[in-house]
Design a protein around this motif. Sequence first.
Motif, mmCIF file in Angstrom:
data_model
loop_
_atom_site.group_PDB
_atom_site.id
_atom_site.type_symbol
_atom_site.label_atom_id
_atom_site.label_comp_id
_atom_site.label_asym_id
_atom_site.label_seq_id
_atom_site.Cartn_x
_atom_site.Cartn_y
_atom_site.Cartn_z
ATOM 1 N N UNK A 105 0.848 -1.048 -0.188
ATOM 2 C CA UNK A 105 0.124 0.103 -0.023
ATOM 3 C C UNK A 105 0.883 1.394 -0.059
ATOM 4 N N UNK A 106 1.890 1.251 -0.800
ATOM 5 C CA UNK A 106 2.715 2.305 -1.048
ATOM 6 C C UNK A 106 3.903 2.422 0.217
ATOM 7 N N UNK A 107 4.000 1.665 0.842
ATOM 8 C CA UNK A 107 4.956 1.478 1.986
ATOM 9 C C UNK A 107 6.219 0.581 1.209
ATOM 10 N N UNK A 108 7.413 0.493 1.824
ATOM 11 C CA UNK A 108 8.408 -0.181 1.383
ATOM 12 C C UNK A 108 8.458 -1.397 2.247
ATOM 13 N N UNK A 109 8.462 -2.802 1.605
ATOM 14 C CA UNK A 109 8.074 -4.004 2.444
ATOM 15 C C UNK A 109 9.158 -4.294 3.148
ATOM 16 N N UNK A 110 10.239 -4.270 2.941
ATOM 17 C CA UNK A 110 11.373 -4.623 4.057
ATOM 18 C C UNK A 110 11.410 -3.513 5.238
ATOM 19 N N UNK A 111 10.946 -2.280 4.903
ATOM 20 C CA UNK A 111 10.766 -1.420 6.121
ATOM 21 C C UNK A 111 9.654 -1.671 7.018
ATOM 22 N N UNK A 112 8.621 -2.124 6.549
ATOM 23 C CA UNK A 112 7.369 -2.506 7.213
ATOM 24 C C UNK A 112 7.800 -3.881 7.924
ATOM 25 N N UNK A 113 8.456 -4.754 7.218
ATOM 26 C CA UNK A 113 8.944 -5.934 8.284
ATOM 27 C C UNK A 113 9.770 -5.723 9.184
ATOM 28 N N UNK A 114 10.605 -4.766 9.110
ATOM 29 C CA UNK A 114 11.567 -4.281 10.078
ATOM 30 C C UNK A 114 10.752 -3.571 11.257
ATOM 31 N N UNK A 115 9.788 -2.794 10.890
ATOM 32 C CA UNK A 115 8.922 -2.208 11.992
ATOM 33 C C UNK A 115 8.488 -3.199 12.773
ATOM 34 N N UNK A 116 7.602 -4.237 12.212
ATOM 35 C CA UNK A 116 7.103 -5.158 12.982
ATOM 36 C C UNK A 116 7.879 -5.961 13.930
ATOM 37 N N UNK A 117 8.969 -6.340 13.210
ATOM 38 C CA UNK A 117 9.868 -7.007 13.900
ATOM 39 C C UNK A 117 10.493 -6.185 15.403
ATOM 40 N N UNK A 118 10.554 -4.854 15.027
ATOM 41 C CA UNK A 118 11.084 -4.026 16.264
ATOM 42 C C UNK A 118 9.939 -4.140 17.230
ATOM 43 N N UNK A 119 8.853 -4.156 17.041
ATOM 44 C CA UNK A 119 7.650 -4.209 18.036
ATOM 45 C C UNK A 119 7.550 -5.539 18.537
ATOM 46 N N UNK A 120 8.003 -6.250 18.140
ATOM 47 C CA UNK A 120 7.910 -8.018 18.591
ATOM 48 C C UNK A 120 6.654 -8.671 18.033
ATOM 49 N N UNK A 121 6.122 -7.866 16.927
ATOM 50 C CA UNK A 121 4.987 -8.417 16.295
ATOM 51 C C UNK A 121 5.454 -9.526 15.051
ATOM 52 N N UNK A 122 5.851 -10.539 15.567
ATOM 53 C CA UNK A 122 6.530 -11.600 14.304
ATOM 54 C C UNK A 122 5.469 -12.067 13.264
ATOM 55 N N UNK A 123 4.151 -12.412 13.689
ATOM 56 C CA UNK A 123 3.090 -12.676 12.682
ATOM 57 C C UNK A 123 3.118 -11.693 11.874
ATOM 58 N N UNK A 124 2.921 -10.385 12.289
ATOM 59 C CA UNK A 124 2.898 -9.349 11.108
ATOM 60 C C UNK A 124 4.084 -9.195 10.156
ATOM 61 N N UNK A 125 5.269 -9.277 10.761
ATOM 62 C CA UNK A 125 6.275 -9.232 10.008
ATOM 63 C C UNK A 125 6.423 -10.522 9.058
ATOM 64 N N UNK A 126 6.103 -11.501 9.493
ATOM 65 C CA UNK A 126 6.116 -12.866 8.791
ATOM 66 C C UNK A 126 5.156 -12.694 7.490
ATOM 67 N N UNK A 127 4.300 -12.176 7.631
ATOM 68 C CA UNK A 127 2.992 -12.030 6.612
ATOM 69 C C UNK A 127 3.195 -10.726 5.806
ATOM 70 N N UNK A 128 4.113 -10.083 6.193
ATOM 71 C CA UNK A 128 4.327 -8.845 5.247
ATOM 72 C C UNK A 128 5.201 -9.022 3.742
ATOM 73 N N UNK A 129 4.639 -8.501 2.685
ATOM 74 C CA UNK A 129 5.233 -9.016 1.468
ATOM 75 C C UNK A 129 6.425 -7.805 1.211
ATOM 76 N N UNK A 130 7.579 -8.540 1.308
ATOM 77 C CA UNK A 130 8.916 -7.730 1.163
ATOM 78 C C UNK A 130 9.075 -7.022 -0.124
#
Length: 637
Positions: A105-130
Amino acid sequence: MKRLLTLAASALTALGMALPLGAKKIHTIGDSTMANYNESSTDTRGWCQYLQQFLTGIDVNNRGKNGASSKSFYKEAPYWTTVKEQMEPGDIVVIQFAHNDEKTQGMDGDEVKAYYTSTGNTAAANSTDYRGTDPRTTYKEYLRKYIDETRALGCEPILAGPVCRMYFSGNTIRRSGRHDLGDSFSKLTPEGILEKQSVPASDHTMDYAESMRQVAIEKGVPYVDLTTATAELYLGYGQADCMAIISDGDGSTHLSATGAALIARRFVELCREAGLLEGYHNLSGDLTLSPAGGSLGEGYVGQTISKEFMVSGFSLTPAAGEATVSASGAVEVSADGGATWGTSATLAYTGSTLLGRFLARVNLAAEGLNSGSVTVSVPSGMTASAQVSATGITLSGGVEVKAYWRLEKNADCELTGPAQVIEQSWHGMELQRYSAPNANTIWPEWTGYDASRKTQRNIITGNEWPAGEIDEVSTRYIEVGLTAMPETTLAIDALSFFLCGCGGNGMCVNVWYSPNDDFSDAKLIYKQTNLPANNMQYVEEKPVLRLQPGQSVRLRFYPWYSSKATGKTICLSDITIHGYATTDDSSALPVIGAGGEASATYYNLSGYPVAHPAEPGIYVERTVNADGSTVSRKVRF
């Protein structure tokens, strides 16, 4: 329409962007709207599949890839790396990305993954399309990489605006259909992700096509605005006809053969208007057949091989009529998708324009060349012809090889004959369990199976299928394979399997095979969206594939789901890879006595080590030299 190129022809020349005559190839890189498709597997076509038809004196190397974004095509082997290996100084590279860059949705997938990982939301990080890129930053960065690396190899880049999606809103195409996410996008901030953001229509900061145009100006590269051109094409047809004629009939993104051919021709028209590809245009009103060469390749004697041809003609007289397709020699033709075959068929046209397709087939009655021709004629007397041929081969001798994954209780493979199995593996997928798909499961009657037969049920890692996926994800697949043993050649003559979706009718899948470890030169053998739930589909492909010693064939299943969902599985059963293994003439092999050679290790032709050959036959002897190098040879005991 004359202004569909954002940069006028004069501006292109002034900026030193005139493309020189003498290029050997045009390499096209992009997503599924560009890609090549197997006409026996799907009605979908990519526009670059027909680009050759409207060019002369230059070859098209179409490397469009299903599911590719500007990021994934660059980062994942073998895509951009192998394109660069194929490029020669003076070649042209056409670059089109955006559809899959929008995955987050207009964000960078790797940056979104890194954000979710930093917050401990592993499930959201894994489901993010890089694959997702930000049109303001990472999308531009990858376009610059392609441009710089193309130029470094002495080649010339062209940026092509991404073709529209058929998102109609009255007499316009919505912003999102034109790859402008300004009406609804997400934004990553230090405080978190803000969803459903918007900017005015005059604000193009979230517009991928506009970002590409800006990079073109920045880097002094031609920009062909296919985004605007396809929007006008779709609106010219109107929504109903656009969906019936331009679309492949399965959504608002992918193209039919007619749609793909129209866009390919429009691209060349735009290039001509801008002074690009001078000397290579083939836009006359004459009849044109594609492909111009009618080689159908090799097949086994007794097999029938077919190929799709596209015929185009413009400014025809009379304005409406029928084109006649005639076949000779070993060739038959069909204009109804293969329902009926014969020595002639007809294609209707209107509006002085013929864009039709037909199938030509050759029945391989004998070894060697089986040939004939096809000729298309219209009432005005114009004709176009192509020679059509296929080579019949016979498998003789050798040892039968069969790798069979029953997949009813486990993932074990039953192997017959000399070969090495590539065990089943899961990538972005995992095994759920072995069970009957459903009490109402339907198997083809000829199998003798009933609904009690168990299959392997596989699910996406994390159990949640993402929303908005319309094609495969290159990092999500299930794989099996087979490798030729040392000193043997393995002729693969059949690949087959059963599959279905379970939990709903939304399961989709592409199935490919490749003879290369990096999965380059892959061939699509099955494509299906919205698989009928619990209805086992049987697929069989008969390739002519010769694996050299140590070479492998890999079979991959790429699933996705038509909507956001949990618990949906893809069921696999009875995967088979079949062929024949042969060795070179063994009459000249050295004969080893009962004592053998103490320094050597021996392997049978199935690849298993033996302390010392106990039975007469041919073995592989491997000797380790003093420097650590290994020498292998076949020997006879």
